[in-house]
Design an enzyme around this catalytic site. Structure first.
Site, mmCIF file in Angstrom:
data_model
loop_
_atom_site.group_PDB
_atom_site.id
_atom_site.type_symbol
_atom_site.label_atom_id
_atom_site.label_comp_id
_atom_site.label_asym_id
_atom_site.label_seq_id
_atom_site.Cartn_x
_atom_site.Cartn_y
_atom_site.Cartn_z
ATOM 1 N N ARG A 51 19.313 30.627 95.739
ATOM 2 C CA ARG A 51 19.846 29.354 96.210
ATOM 3 C C ARG A 51 18.943 28.761 97.292
ATOM 4 O O ARG A 51 18.618 29.409 98.282
ATOM 5 C CB ARG A 51 21.259 29.525 96.750
ATOM 6 N N ASP A 72 35.402 18.291 108.646
ATOM 7 C CA ASP A 72 35.079 19.697 108.360
ATOM 8 C C ASP A 72 34.076 20.258 109.354
ATOM 9 O O ASP A 72 33.060 19.626 109.630
ATOM 10 C CB ASP A 72 34.438 19.803 106.960
ATOM 11 N N GLU A 89 35.508 14.372 96.240
ATOM 12 C CA GLU A 89 34.094 14.378 96.659
ATOM 13 C C GLU A 89 33.065 14.343 95.522
ATOM 14 O O GLU A 89 31.969 14.898 95.669
ATOM 15 C CB GLU A 89 33.805 15.583 97.584
ATOM 16 N N HIS A 96 36.261 32.135 96.384
ATOM 17 C CA HIS A 96 34.950 32.739 96.139
ATOM 18 C C HIS A 96 34.959 33.594 94.887
ATOM 19 O O HIS A 96 33.949 34.167 94.510
ATOM 20 C CB HIS A 96 34.515 33.552 97.355
ATOM 21 N N TRP A 116 23.048 22.291 109.480
ATOM 22 C CA TRP A 116 22.404 22.315 108.167
ATOM 23 C C TRP A 116 21.289 21.292 108.043
ATOM 24 O O TRP A 116 20.902 20.890 106.950
ATOM 25 C CB TRP A 116 23.477 22.150 107.074
ATOM 26 N N ARG A 163 9.570 26.063 93.578
ATOM 27 C CA ARG A 163 10.709 26.957 93.320
ATOM 28 C C ARG A 163 10.503 27.767 92.035
ATOM 29 O O ARG A 163 11.437 28.032 91.291
ATOM 30 C CB ARG A 163 12.021 26.170 93.267
#
Ligand code: GLN
Ligand code: ZN
Length: 759
Positions: free
Chosen positions: A519, A603, A488, A698, A565, A24
């Site tokens: 990201r 979710d 969480e 956001h 995901w 990265r």
């Protein structure tokens, strides 16, 4: 190129490359640049080093055509907007090109960024170019030419990759006009003509023009327009050979259209697509680049099957090259960076560099005969056999249990009966709640890092997380919220957390994949049958519940989102994997209920993400996706209230499915869309409770009391007060504590105000 020239017909390539760097490096350098800690030259040096090393690796591995211009500081669609002079007017005032570029990507204090959305059905997000009356296209190809020159100077057989004009415009959005961007296709053709001429003069033998938009449903008119573009580009005399690349599915009617033009090559996805090559006679005059190695999943290729496929293609094509089905952007760099995978699992996998080796092996077999690579083929055969036979992939007890759950159509009692059974929750009208996560504080990050470094033990870590939970409960009590969450803090990620606790999933140490910009995510690998060895959330939630008399929601991730995901199994239908995950989540809901938890949220923010690109494939997907959710949520009593949460998308196409989930309460992103989603839900006959987001998480902006109240009144125009909830758009983990406190305080005050008006 003059028509008489035969372009060099390469045999082994990939359609594109990862670019974040094996460690990265690019992400870190770009973030340092943003923080003002390095300058543009230093950033450029990191980038050049990554590109050059990667190109050299591909060449050394044996590719005889190497894609270049696949690098990006942020996003290849944004790069294309720069290439075509299509950045929005609002960044034009920023003099420095790199800062202008990043302003378009991320915004500044005063300039909103471009919108971001998903790249087809992958987890990569691109920036959506804005095309309007202000847009006056102009070619700026210095960066593409520099990339090519850099590679050629290094002796790389470089093939520049450019996003095609049809796809570029179809992915753009109209701003300040009703005319769809694709109406401006003819304006782009001269720019691509000039670009091709420049590339040819700079020494490119081939150019790859990506048109993935052609694998989705397209009108006859759009396909005709694409054909015309490639008729015109291929009619040029001064140009490289043109390879039009498709990926992520079948070209359908676009295949004969492209094949009828004068382009030299077509790249076809043989993993996700099923076009009949033999049915398009023009392909006998084309160089077909066959994507037989899966570019976006991590399984080792069955070389024998791939060779058989290549064998059938051979007779129907002018010449054949072996390739990945898509760019390798979507998989990690290499298995070499994974010390912790068990040997059999490792033997079933191929990441980026292993896939390059597979491509070369297949190309070698194609040209020199299978004997030349018999060792590799034998290994592939053994790996495939070991994977087929591994008991972890065939848990018959689990499969039997699942069959019995599925033997009746999963679902709960009618919603009205559930509503009556849930009155014990004693909630006020317009109940207030949040979506689950609270800000990831410095304390949480410090504790996680200390645990990773072995500075604290698990007991100490768990204790610190409990402290966080106690703080979050007290915080919510203080704010006066009605249904609380534990916040969480223990979850690194809403999917990885569960993947680490479920059998059948593996997680990687360094399997980073770019999600957007800087990201990166490390998707878990779902390789086997899914079993839940023990409860995953019960201790946390019951601890939180022990601290308050108000109901605390149990918080779970749904089966579709867990699959979306993760890297998923390719040896069984996705629906089967979804049901297995659903069964594990179902068991968790039942355990939460038994432990006294009265509300459980499952979710599904990724419900829309897995929607197939072609309309014909969508009903079947929605059908199994809804069923999996119902498997997950129908194990509990009527008195247990099931919530779900959806975000990140336009819900239009999946609105019936949302109603089909039949959750008692659905919280849904809405703050930016001014409650329009409620109209859609009503039209779909949705009659359960709904919490349209009234606080846009956001943005760091704190919404005022009156603003939230106004949204609620707007919502009440469409949903009766008995069915309306008050909540933010999404989880709060990316936000700061101060702004969350102010915003939630206003949200609660607004709910109280509107409640008072009701009575
Ligand atoms: N419960 C999750 C959270 O609050 C939901 C996140 C999401 O929708 N992506 O973070
Ligand atoms: Zn969300």
């Amino acid at each position: 190129m003059s028509p008489a020239d035969q372009p060099g017909r390469f045999t082994a390539t990939v359609l594109g490359s990862p670019r974040i760097g094996p460690k990265r490096e690019l992400k870190k350098a770009v973030e340092r640049y943003w923080a003002g800690r390095i300058d543009a030259d230093a950033l450029a040096a990191v980038a050049a080093d990554l590109r050059r090393r990667h190109n050299a690796d591909l060449r050394a591995a044996g590719l005889d055509s190497v894609p270049v211009n696949t690098f990006s500081y942020y996003d290849q669609v944004l790069d294309t907007a720069v290439l075509l002079g299509a950045l929005p007017e609002r960044v034009a005032g920023i003099a420095d090109p790199l800062d202008r570029y990043f302003a378009a990507a991320r915004g500044t204090d005063t300039i909103p960024p471009l919108e971001m959305t998903k790249w087809f059905d992958t987890n990569y997000h691109y920036l959506v170019p804005e095309i309007g009356p202000d847009t006056s296209f102009a070619l700026d190809d210095a960066a593409v030419l520099a990339d090519l020159a850099e590679a050629l100077a290094d002796g790389i057989p470089a093939r520049p990759v450019i996003l095609g004009p049809v796809t570029f415009l179809l992915l753009s959005k109209a701003v300040g006009t009703d005319a769809p961007p694709i109406d401006r296709l003819a304006e782009l053709v001269p720019l691509y003509e000039n670009l091709l001429a420049h590339l040819h003069r700079a020494g490119a033998e081939w150019v790859q023009i990506d048109e993935p938009a052609l694998v989705a449903d397209r009108t006859d008119e759009q396909i005709a327009a694409a054909r015309e573009v490639y008729d015109r580009l291929s009619a040029l005399s001064d140009r490289p050979a043109i390879l039009v690349a498709s990926y992520f599915g079948s070209l359908g009617a676009a295949l004969p259209a492209l094949a009828s033009t004068g382009i030299e090559g077509i790249a076809i996805d043989r993993v996700a697509g099923s076009d009949s090559i033999a049915a398009v006679p023009e392909l006998t005059r084309k160089h077909v680049v066959a994507g037989v190695v899966d570019g976006r999943n991590i399984w080792r290729t069955d070389l024998e099957a791939a060779l058989a496929e290549l064998g059938t293609l051979l007779g129907s094509t002018g010449s054949l090259a072996v390739s990945t089905s898509s760019s390798l952007l979507h998989v990690p760099y290499t298995l070499d960076a994974e010390p912790d995978l068990d040997d059999s699992l490792r033997s079933w996998l191929a990441f980026g560099s292993e896939k390059v080796t597979e491509v070369v092996t297949l190309a070698t077999a194609l040209s020199g005969g299978v004997e030349a690579v018999s060792g590799a083929i034998e290994q592939s055969r053994q790996a495939a056999a070991s994977r087929r036979e591994d008991p972890r992939l065939h848990d018959s007890a689990l499969r039997g249990r699942l069959d019995s759950v599925l033997s009746t159509e999963p679902g709960r009692s009618p919603a009205t009966e559930r509503r009556a059974a849930q009155t014990g929750l004693a909630l006020p009208p317009l109940p207030t709640t949040t979506i689950g996560s609270f800000p990831q504080t410095g304390q949480i990050r410090t504790a996680r890092a200390a645990l990773r470094r072995g500075e604290i033990d698990t007991a100490e870590y768990l204790e610190r997380m409990r402290t966080e939970i106690a703080e979050v409960i007290a915080f919510q009590e203080g704010l006066g919220l009605d249904v609380l969450v534990h916040g969480e803090p223990e979850r690194n990620d809403m999917v990885q957390y569960f993947a680490e606790l479920l059998d059948g999933f593996a997680t990687t140490a360094n399997g980073w994949v770019q999600s957007y910009g800087t990201r990166c995510v490390r998707p878990p690998i779902l390789y086997g049958d899914v079993r839940r060895p023990q409860p995953m959330t019960v201790d946390w939630i019951t601890y939180a519940q022990s601290l308050t008399a108000k109901p605390v929601k149990g918080m779970l991730t749904g089966p579709i989102t867990i699959l979306a995901w993760s890297f998923v199994r390719d040896d069984q239908p996705l629906a089967d994997s979804a049901n297995q995950v659903a069964l594990a989540i179902r068991d968790e809901t039942v355990d939460l209920q038994a432990a006294g938890i009265r509300i459980v949220q499952v979710d599904e923010p990724a419900l829309r993400e897995l929607l197939p690109l072609r309309a014909a494939d969508q009903p079947a997907y929605l059908d199994w996706a809804v069923r999996a959710f119902r498997v997950a949520t129908s194990g509990v009593a009527d008195s247990t209230q099931i919530h779900t949460h959806l975000c990140y998308s336009e819900f239009g196409e999946v609105i019936d499915a949302i109603a089909g989930l039949d959750a008692d309460v659905t919280s849904i992103e809405a703050a930016r869309s001014h409650m329009e989603v409620l109209d859609d839900l009503n039209a779909a006959g949705f009659a359960n409770d709904v919490g349209p987001g009234v606080y846009d998480i956001h943005s760091p902006r704190v919404p005022g009391v009156e603003e939230v109240a106004e949204s609620l009144r707007l919502a009440l125009g469409q949903v009766p007060s008995e069915r309306l909830w008050v909540n933010p758009d999404c989880g709060l983990k990316t936000r700061g504590t101060a702004e969350v406190e102010a915003s939630l305080r206003n949200l609660v005050a607004a709910a109280h105000k509107v409640r008072a008006d009701l009575s």
